[in-house]
Design an enzyme around this catalytic site. Structure first.
Site, PDB file in Angstrom:
ATOM      1  CD  GLU A   1       1.955  26.890  33.620  1.00 40.78           C
ATOM      2  OE1 GLU A   1       2.171  26.560  32.429  1.00 40.78           O
ATOM      3  OE2 GLU A   1       2.591  27.807  34.178  1.00 40.78           O
TER       4      GLU A   1
ATOM      5  CG  HIS B   1       1.305  22.987  25.707  1.00 40.00           C
ATOM      6  ND1 HIS B   1      -0.004  22.844  26.107  1.00 40.00           N
ATOM      7  CD2 HIS B   1       1.370  22.434  24.472  1.00 40.00           C
ATOM      8  CE1 HIS B   1      -0.695  22.229  25.162  1.00 40.00           C
ATOM      9  NE2 HIS B   1       0.117  21.971  24.167  1.00 40.00           N
TER      10      HIS B   1
ATOM     11  CB  VAL C   1       1.384  29.964  29.577  1.00 43.55           C
ATOM     12  CG1 VAL C   1       0.714  30.445  30.865  1.00 43.55           C
ATOM     13  CG2 VAL C   1       0.440  29.037  28.813  1.00 43.55           C
TER      14      VAL C   1
ATOM     15  CG  HIS D   1      -1.512  20.235  14.715  1.00 42.98           C
ATOM     16  ND1 HIS D   1      -2.711  20.898  14.547  1.00 42.98           N
ATOM     17  CD2 HIS D   1      -1.058  20.585  15.942  1.00 42.98           C
ATOM     18  CE1 HIS D   1      -2.958  21.634  15.620  1.00 42.98           C
ATOM     19  NE2 HIS D   1      -1.977  21.463  16.477  1.00 42.98           N
TER      20      HIS D   1
END
EC number: 1.11.1.7
Length: 327
Positions: free
Chosen positions: A91, A69, A73, A195
């Site tokens: 954020e 994350h 960005v 995941h």
């Protein structure tokens, strides 16, 4: 023909400085960057990650998610750690960052480093090194992580959704976003294997269950998901989650790929990995070979960790990861 060659040559001439700049920025990162300024830095982070893992096992998962994350960005610059302050909104408040946690323990790691070497080790390097060490506690591969990043002086809330892929995005869109930072299709398939140890809030999967069940979901698995997410309108603030992998819950392995090949993917993007012809061959190969999955995951995570780092005078070394230095 000569004109076409001339135009191509001019294009390369204009593009070359940009390519060299990207290479130069990444090459400023180096192994053992703190060997002289803070020789114990990497060992301190490793010890803190281990201590936190034994107290709160889910921290290891958080460190890997933090890297994704943050680094997707704009830059690997610890901007995702910043709290809302001085007119800049964090954020962390973006819907794309729903469910991120354990930020307070980043300050635990930072404080240990500050005690040893004040104003020396960046929060951005904590992002990278905590992910590296957390991965080992999850049974993942070892990665030689380069360091030397600086911390951003601002957050990029308005740009989060432009950079972070969404679970409902098309596979071509997801691949395009990763390719923009140098991660190829094979690497993207491997990174989604994270995941394997993740959990998904019901907010992000109920659209596959209600009002009717997505026909691509295994019926028995759908019943399990409905048990975890009994309402079509879950409260985002409540602890309502489902795990992708129920067999090796806290091990990052190729069970994720075996599950999605059996129509047991939580998110649309998980299932699209199987149905998209550009990604499905890699899914099958990773499902069959855990070592291959680990190799590709390590390669792709290293590339992600070196996305457009701030170096030299471009950033700062924050004293507290949640706030930009006041001086």
């Amino acid at each position: 023909m000569a004109n076409h060659f001339s135009l191509f040559s001019r294009f390369l001439f204009l593009l070359l400085p940009l390519l060299l700049q990207i290479h130069y920025v990444r090459s400023e990162l180096q192994l053992n960057y703190y060997s002289e300024s803070c020789p114990k830095a990497e060992e301190i982070i490793k010890e803190q990650v281990a201590t936190l893992y034994h107290k709160h096992g889910n921290t290891a998962v958080s460190w890997i998610r933090n890297l994704f994350h943050d680094c997707m960005v704009k830059s690997c610059d610890a901007s995702v750690y910043l709290d809302t302050a001085n007119g800049q909104e964090s954020e962390k408040t973006s819907p794309r960052n729903l469910g991120m946690r354990n930020f307070k323990y980043i300050e635990t790691i930072k404080q240990a480093l500050e005690s040893e070497c004040p104003n020396t080790v960046s929060c951005a390097d904590i992002v990278a090194l905590s992910a590296r060490d957390g991965l080992l506690w999850l049974g993942g591969p070892h990665i030689e992580m380069r360091t030397g990043r600086k911390d951003s002086k601002e957050s990029y809330l308005a740009e989060v959704e432009s950079y972070l892929p969404n679970h409902n995005d098309s596979m071509s869109s997801v691949l395009s976003r990763f390719q923009s930072i140098g991660v190829d299709t094979e690497g993207t398939v491997a990174l989604l294997g994270a995941h394997s140890v993740g959990r998904v809030h019901c907010v992000n999967l109920v659209h596959r269950l209600y009002p009717t069940v997505d026909p691509t979901i295994d019926p028995n698995y759908a019943e399990y998901l409905k048990g975890r997410c009994p309402s079509p309108d879950p409260n985002p603030q409540e602890v309502l989650y489902s795990r992708n992998d129920r067999e090796t819950t806290m091990i990052i392995d190729n069970m994720y790929y075996k599950n999605i090949l059996s129509n047991k993917g939580l998110l649309i993007v998980d299932q699209e990995l199987v149905t998209d012809p550009t990604t499905s061959p890699f899914v099958e190969k990773m499902a069959a070979d855990n070592g291959y999955f680990h190799d590709q995951f390590a390669r792709a995570l290293r590339i992600l960790s070196e996305n457009n780092p701030l170096t030299g005078d471009q950033g700062q070394i924050r004293k507290v990861c949640r706030y930009v230095n006041s001086d």
